[in-house]
Design a protein around this motif. Structure first.
Motif, PDB file in Angstrom:
ATOM      1  N   PRO A  53      -4.401  16.602 -15.631  1.00  0.00           N
ATOM      2  CA  PRO A  53      -4.254  15.258 -15.068  1.00  0.00           C
ATOM      3  C   PRO A  53      -3.581  15.262 -13.699  1.00  0.00           C
ATOM      4  CG  PRO A  53      -3.700  15.223 -17.397  1.00  0.00           C
ATOM      5  CD  PRO A  53      -3.887  16.669 -17.020  1.00  0.00           C
ATOM      6  N   ARG A  54      -2.674  16.211 -13.451  1.00  0.00           N
ATOM      7  CA  ARG A  54      -1.993  16.265 -12.156  1.00  0.00           C
ATOM      8  C   ARG A  54      -2.995  16.481 -11.015  1.00  0.00           C
ATOM      9  NH1 ARG A  54       3.320  19.892 -11.165  1.00  0.00           N
ATOM     10  NH2 ARG A  54       4.103  18.240 -12.521  1.00  0.00           N
ATOM     11  N   ALA A  55      -3.963  17.366 -11.228  1.00  0.00           N
ATOM     12  CA  ALA A  55      -4.962  17.638 -10.187  1.00  0.00           C
ATOM     13  C   ALA A  55      -5.754  16.374  -9.845  1.00  0.00           C
ATOM     14  CB  ALA A  55      -5.906  18.752 -10.644  1.00  0.00           C
ATOM     15  N   GLY A  56      -6.143  15.630 -10.875  1.00  0.00           N
ATOM     16  CA  GLY A  56      -6.885  14.392 -10.635  1.00  0.00           C
ATOM     17  C   GLY A  56      -6.061  13.352  -9.902  1.00  0.00           C
ATOM     18  N   ASN A  57      -4.775  13.233 -10.258  1.00  0.00           N
ATOM     19  CA  ASN A  57      -3.928  12.241  -9.608  1.00  0.00           C
ATOM     20  C   ASN A  57      -3.616  12.615  -8.160  1.00  0.00           C
ATOM     21  OD1 ASN A  57      -3.713  10.425 -11.761  1.00  0.00           O
ATOM     22  ND2 ASN A  57      -2.048  11.576 -12.703  1.00  0.00           N
ATOM     23  N   ILE A  58      -3.453  13.894  -7.871  1.00  0.00           N
ATOM     24  CA  ILE A  58      -3.231  14.329  -6.493  1.00  0.00           C
ATOM     25  C   ILE A  58      -4.445  13.986  -5.628  1.00  0.00           C
ATOM     26  CG2 ILE A  58      -2.976  16.369  -5.014  1.00  0.00           C
ATOM     27  CD1 ILE A  58      -1.163  17.563  -7.158  1.00  0.00           C
ATOM     28  N   PHE A  59      -5.631  14.123  -6.207  1.00  0.00           N
ATOM     29  CA  PHE A  59      -6.856  13.720  -5.502  1.00  0.00           C
ATOM     30  C   PHE A  59      -6.788  12.250  -5.095  1.00  0.00           C
ATOM     31  CE2 PHE A  59     -10.963  11.558  -6.211  1.00  0.00           C
ATOM     32  CZ  PHE A  59     -11.708  12.099  -5.168  1.00  0.00           C
ATOM     33  N   LEU A  60      -6.322  11.389  -6.011  1.00  0.00           N
ATOM     34  CA  LEU A  60      -6.201   9.961  -5.685  1.00  0.00           C
ATOM     35  C   LEU A  60      -5.125   9.720  -4.629  1.00  0.00           C
ATOM     36  CD1 LEU A  60      -6.485   8.150  -9.153  1.00  0.00           C
ATOM     37  CD2 LEU A  60      -8.268   8.532  -7.445  1.00  0.00           C
ATOM     38  N   CYS A  61      -4.015  10.455  -4.718  1.00  0.00           N
ATOM     39  CA  CYS A  61      -2.938  10.294  -3.742  1.00  0.00           C
ATOM     40  C   CYS A  61      -3.427  10.564  -2.321  1.00  0.00           C
ATOM     41  CB  CYS A  61      -1.777  11.232  -4.075  1.00  0.00           C
ATOM     42  SG  CYS A  61      -0.822  10.767  -5.530  1.00  0.00           S
ATOM     43  N   ALA A  62      -4.246  11.596  -2.165  1.00  0.00           N
ATOM     44  CA  ALA A  62      -4.764  11.930  -0.838  1.00  0.00           C
ATOM     45  C   ALA A  62      -5.581  10.780  -0.274  1.00  0.00           C
ATOM     46  CB  ALA A  62      -5.598  13.208  -0.921  1.00  0.00           C
ATOM     47  N   TRP A  63      -6.404  10.164  -1.105  1.00  0.00           N
ATOM     48  CA  TRP A  63      -7.238   9.055  -0.627  1.00  0.00           C
ATOM     49  C   TRP A  63      -6.404   7.811  -0.326  1.00  0.00           C
ATOM     50  CZ3 TRP A  63     -11.963   8.571   1.202  1.00  0.00           C
ATOM     51  CH2 TRP A  63     -12.868   9.623   0.998  1.00  0.00           C
ATOM     52  N   ILE A  64      -5.388   7.544  -1.126  1.00  0.00           N
ATOM     53  CA  ILE A  64      -4.545   6.371  -0.858  1.00  0.00           C
ATOM     54  C   ILE A  64      -3.789   6.546   0.452  1.00  0.00           C
ATOM     55  CG2 ILE A  64      -2.529   5.092  -1.695  1.00  0.00           C
ATOM     56  CD1 ILE A  64      -3.561   5.419  -4.501  1.00  0.00           C
ATOM     57  N   PHE A  65      -3.419   7.773   0.791  1.00  0.00           N
ATOM     58  CA  PHE A  65      -2.782   8.024   2.085  1.00  0.00           C
ATOM     59  C   PHE A  65      -3.732   7.659   3.234  1.00  0.00           C
ATOM     60  CE2 PHE A  65      -1.597  10.764   5.685  1.00  0.00           C
ATOM     61  CZ  PHE A  65      -0.257  10.392   5.830  1.00  0.00           C
ATOM     62  N   VAL A  66      -5.015   7.985   3.061  1.00  0.00           N
ATOM     63  CA  VAL A  66      -6.019   7.579   4.056  1.00  0.00           C
ATOM     64  C   VAL A  66      -6.063   6.054   4.152  1.00  0.00           C
ATOM     65  CG1 VAL A  66      -8.476   7.585   4.619  1.00  0.00           C
ATOM     66  CG2 VAL A  66      -7.398   9.664   3.742  1.00  0.00           C
ATOM     67  N   GLY A  67      -5.980   5.375   3.006  1.00  0.00           N
ATOM     68  CA  GLY A  67      -5.987   3.912   3.002  1.00  0.00           C
ATOM     69  C   GLY A  67      -4.810   3.311   3.750  1.00  0.00           C
ATOM     70  N   ILE A  68      -3.650   3.962   3.688  1.00  0.00           N
ATOM     71  CA  ILE A  68      -2.475   3.482   4.439  1.00  0.00           C
ATOM     72  C   ILE A  68      -2.770   3.484   5.935  1.00  0.00           C
ATOM     73  CG2 ILE A  68      -0.102   4.053   5.072  1.00  0.00           C
ATOM     74  CD1 ILE A  68       0.293   5.114   2.240  1.00  0.00           C
ATOM     75  N   ILE A  69      -3.363   4.560   6.414  1.00  0.00           N
ATOM     76  CA  ILE A  69      -3.686   4.670   7.840  1.00  0.00           C
ATOM     77  C   ILE A  69      -4.664   3.568   8.259  1.00  0.00           C
ATOM     78  CG2 ILE A  69      -4.730   6.148   9.600  1.00  0.00           C
ATOM     79  CD1 ILE A  69      -3.753   8.562   7.980  1.00  0.00           C
ATOM     80  N   LEU A  70      -5.702   3.354   7.448  1.00  0.00           N
ATOM     81  CA  LEU A  70      -6.687   2.322   7.777  1.00  0.00           C
ATOM     82  C   LEU A  70      -6.062   0.929   7.779  1.00  0.00           C
ATOM     83  CD1 LEU A  70      -9.741   3.608   5.699  1.00  0.00           C
ATOM     84  CD2 LEU A  70      -9.364   3.838   8.160  1.00  0.00           C
ATOM     85  N   THR A  71      -5.181   0.660   6.827  1.00  0.00           N
ATOM     86  CA  THR A  71      -4.523  -0.647   6.768  1.00  0.00           C
ATOM     87  C   THR A  71      -3.659  -0.882   7.995  1.00  0.00           C
ATOM     88  OG1 THR A  71      -4.498  -0.550   4.339  1.00  0.00           O
ATOM     89  CG2 THR A  71      -3.004  -2.115   5.383  1.00  0.00           C
ATOM     90  N   TYR A 101       0.830  -1.202   0.000  1.00  0.00           N
ATOM     91  CA  TYR A 101       0.000   0.000   0.000  1.00  0.00           C
ATOM     92  C   TYR A 101       0.871   1.262   0.000  1.00  0.00           C
ATOM     93  CZ  TYR A 101      -4.896   1.487   0.501  1.00  0.00           C
ATOM     94  OH  TYR A 101      -6.164   1.961   0.265  1.00  0.00           O
ATOM     95  N   ILE A 102       1.881   1.275   0.865  1.00  0.00           N
ATOM     96  CA  ILE A 102       2.776   2.436   0.945  1.00  0.00           C
ATOM     97  C   ILE A 102       3.531   2.633  -0.363  1.00  0.00           C
ATOM     98  CG2 ILE A 102       4.839   3.344   2.098  1.00  0.00           C
ATOM     99  CD1 ILE A 102       3.845   1.940   4.665  1.00  0.00           C
ATOM    100  N   LEU A 103       4.030   1.554  -0.944  1.00  0.00           N
ATOM    101  CA  LEU A 103       4.775   1.659  -2.195  1.00  0.00           C
ATOM    102  C   LEU A 103       3.865   2.080  -3.353  1.00  0.00           C
ATOM    103  CD1 LEU A 103       7.134  -1.426  -1.816  1.00  0.00           C
ATOM    104  CD2 LEU A 103       7.714   0.992  -1.556  1.00  0.00           C
ATOM    105  N   SER A 104       2.583   1.691  -3.316  1.00  0.00           N
ATOM    106  CA  SER A 104       1.632   2.162  -4.333  1.00  0.00           C
ATOM    107  C   SER A 104       1.450   3.674  -4.226  1.00  0.00           C
ATOM    108  CB  SER A 104       0.281   1.464  -4.155  1.00  0.00           C
ATOM    109  OG  SER A 104       0.378   0.079  -4.348  1.00  0.00           O
ATOM    110  N   PHE A 105       1.379   4.186  -3.017  1.00  0.00           N
ATOM    111  CA  PHE A 105       1.255   5.627  -2.787  1.00  0.00           C
ATOM    112  C   PHE A 105       2.471   6.370  -3.362  1.00  0.00           C
ATOM    113  CE2 PHE A 105       2.323   9.199   0.105  1.00  0.00           C
ATOM    114  CZ  PHE A 105       1.264  10.041  -0.192  1.00  0.00           C
ATOM    115  N   ILE A 106       3.652   5.845  -3.079  1.00  0.00           N
ATOM    116  CA  ILE A 106       4.870   6.474  -3.610  1.00  0.00           C
ATOM    117  C   ILE A 106       4.880   6.394  -5.130  1.00  0.00           C
ATOM    118  CG2 ILE A 106       7.390   6.309  -3.670  1.00  0.00           C
ATOM    119  CD1 ILE A 106       7.247   5.246  -0.773  1.00  0.00           C
TER     120      ILE A 106
END
Length: 525
Positions: free
Chosen positions: A464-482, A380-385
């Motif tokens: 496209p950068r704005a859309g991808n940053i939106f996804l990055c923020a949510w994946i960071f939330v997923g790291i915390i939940l995991t 999960y962390i490596l996917s975020f990076i």
């Protein structure tokens, strides 16, 4: 363990089943927490602390050896398991191919049908929309009517949708192609929840995670081929609509023929289950009386399981992000690299093929180490990076950089998919694998719809950068939940003999009664 095809002894788990052993029963859906005579109160079915001192994490599990803790169960491996896995992977591949074949040619199909890009995006999102309301009926069907019927429905609807698409080979027939895609989307409901069920029912404990990864790999390979093949078969010829229709027809008819063949192979190859259970955990779940099972109670048990709820959300975030990136990849690439539709497909291929390698490596690693939470969190962390790197290198003007960063992103993001399935089966055992997998996929579809709509809007209105940053923020939330998930490897504990279970089933409609209708758990610890 032995192969039942040639009745040869093989290395691994083996056992002896007493000749007069009582029928084995499955407990998913039994009322949780009923205690021995004495009127103990119900314990929670989730991942929280439970009052039973001997084995708090083993609530609602079953007896091995007909209620005799010392008895061992005979387990065998069927040679048919490889054919079952291969056929499933192939028709799952075709279904995934049909999901992505429009999105990777969004500009071509928008011109052909005379519609907007958001309308083409809906040809992908219909897969996600159809899944959410149909997943509970589909998982009920899997539990109530079995694996074979569910597999036949998935393969059959897949073929039907493919043939319907062949009737939409003309401009202004967008409604028909949308309806055909909706049929394929319904087929997907009977496909996505099967990898963990097939792996558990047909494969032994030392190969179950790898088998699940291979089953998921089939779907990933279909996405990869969907990225690669359509741009080659259907080049953009806006000045020759007849040629475009001819090229689309080749793709549609070829898909229909292959999916029909796979439907017939499914009927020949698929059995409900092997003659002998492949593992101790499966042996204690088989031959349950139908009247002792409650699908409703199984769902309630899952939603009381706090670790599963955390995984449900985190899995939905990661997989939904992958769906969104896959759907919008063509638009992201052609925004910065105009006229590179073919390379957009190749980048998508790189992303998914790298993920297939990641899936197999993760599956082998889990079979070897059983480190489910640690592996899931690291991936999960490596996917975020990886997504961060992909986001900030997309507009550098070098396609080779996008290929590399896309491959790294795919290795971890797509490689995560089988990890989530197997982790869910471990922390929810003995609940149905199909139900837990189905709920995970429903979460992924919901997040996928939201992410695709929002990221698509951000990509169109900003970049496209704005859309991808939106996804990055949510994946960071997923790291915390995991990180918050409590690792409770119930299935592994049963397979490895850490727990000796002596459990009698409690009928779903009965009150707490005597010892004969009481759930008892004994731990060898």
């Amino acid at each position: 363990m032995v192969e039942d095809g040639g009745e040869e002894e093989a290395e691994g788990e083996s056992g002896e089943m007493p000749a007069a052993a009582a029928p084995l029963q499955r407990c998913n859906g039994f009322l949780p927490g009923k205690e021995a005579a004495g009127g103990g109160s119900a314990a929670p079915a989730g991942g929280g602390e439970q009052p039973a001192p001997a084995a708090p994490e083993a609530e609602a599990m079953l007896a091995a050896g007909g209620g005799r803790p010392e008895a061992r169960l005979e387990t065998r491996l069927s040679r048919r398991r490889l054919a079952v896995l291969a056929v499933f992977s192939c028709y799952s591949l075709v279904n995934a191919f049909q999901w992505i074949q429009y999105s990777i040619l969004s500009n071509v199909f928008a011109g052909f049908y005379g519609v907007t890009f958001p309308q083409i995006d809906w040809l992908s999102m219909v897969y996600m929309v159809a899944y959410v309301p149909l997943i509970l009926p589909a998982t009920w069907l899997l539990d109530a009517r079995g694996l074979r019927l569910t597999a036949l429905l998935g393969a059959g609807l897949n073929a039907l949708g493919a043939w319907l698409k062949c009737g939409s080979l003309a401009p202004q027939r967008y409604p028909l192609t949308l309806a055909a895609q909706a049929v394929c989307a319904v087929a997907q409901v009977f496909i996505l929840g099967l990898p963990s069920r097939i792996a558990s029912v047909w494969f032994g404990p030392t190969e179950v995670s790898t088998a699940c990864a291979v089953a998921v790999l089939g779907n990933q390979l279909g996405t990869a081929i969907g990225f690669l093949l359509p741009p080659v078969l259907v080049p953009n010829t806006p000045n020759d609509i007849d040629l475009m229709a001819h090229n689309i027809g080749i793709m549609f008819y070829g898909t229909a023929i292959v999916s029909t063949l796979l439907f017939f192979l499914t009927g020949v190859v698929f059995d409900e289950k092997p003659k002998y259970p492949p593992s101790h955990s499966q042996a204690v779940l088989q031959n349950k009386p139908p009247e002792d099972y409650s699908y409703k109670q199984s769902i309630i048990n899952l939603f009381k399981n706090i670790p599963f709820i955390l995984l449900l959300i985190s899995y939905g975030i990661m997989t939904g992000a992958f769906y969104s990136v896959s759907t919008l990849l063509n638009q992201m690439i052609v925004t910065h690299y105009e006229g590179e539709e073919v390379n957009a497909g190749r980048i998508g291929l790189t992303l998914v093929v790298a993920g297939m390698v990641g899936s197999i490596i993760c599956g082998l690693w889990l079979d070897y180490t059983k480190t489910y939470k640690q592996t899931t969190l690291i991936v999960y962390i490596l996917s975020f990076i990886g997504l961060l790197v992909f986001t900030f290198t997309l507009d550098l003007g070098y396609l080779i950089v996008v290929f590399v960063t896309g491959g790294v992103l795919g290795f971890f993001m797509t490689g995560y998919l089988p990890l989530g399935f197997e982790f869910a089966v471990e922390i929810t055992y003995p609940e149905s694998e199909g139900t837990s997998s189905g709920l995970l996929n429903a979460s992924a579809q919901i997040f996928g719809i939201i992410f695709t709509l929002v990221q698509g809007k951000l990509t169109t209105n900003y970049s496209p950068r704005a859309g991808n940053i939106f996804l990055c923020a949510w994946i960071f939330v997923g790291i915390i939940l995991t990180a918050l998930i409590k690792s409770d490897l119930r299935r592994h504990n049963v397979n490895s003999g850490i727990m000796n279970l002596d459990v009698k089933a409690v009928p779903v409609d009965s009150p707490v009664e005597t010892e004969s209708t009481t759930l008892k758990i004994q731990s060898a610890l």
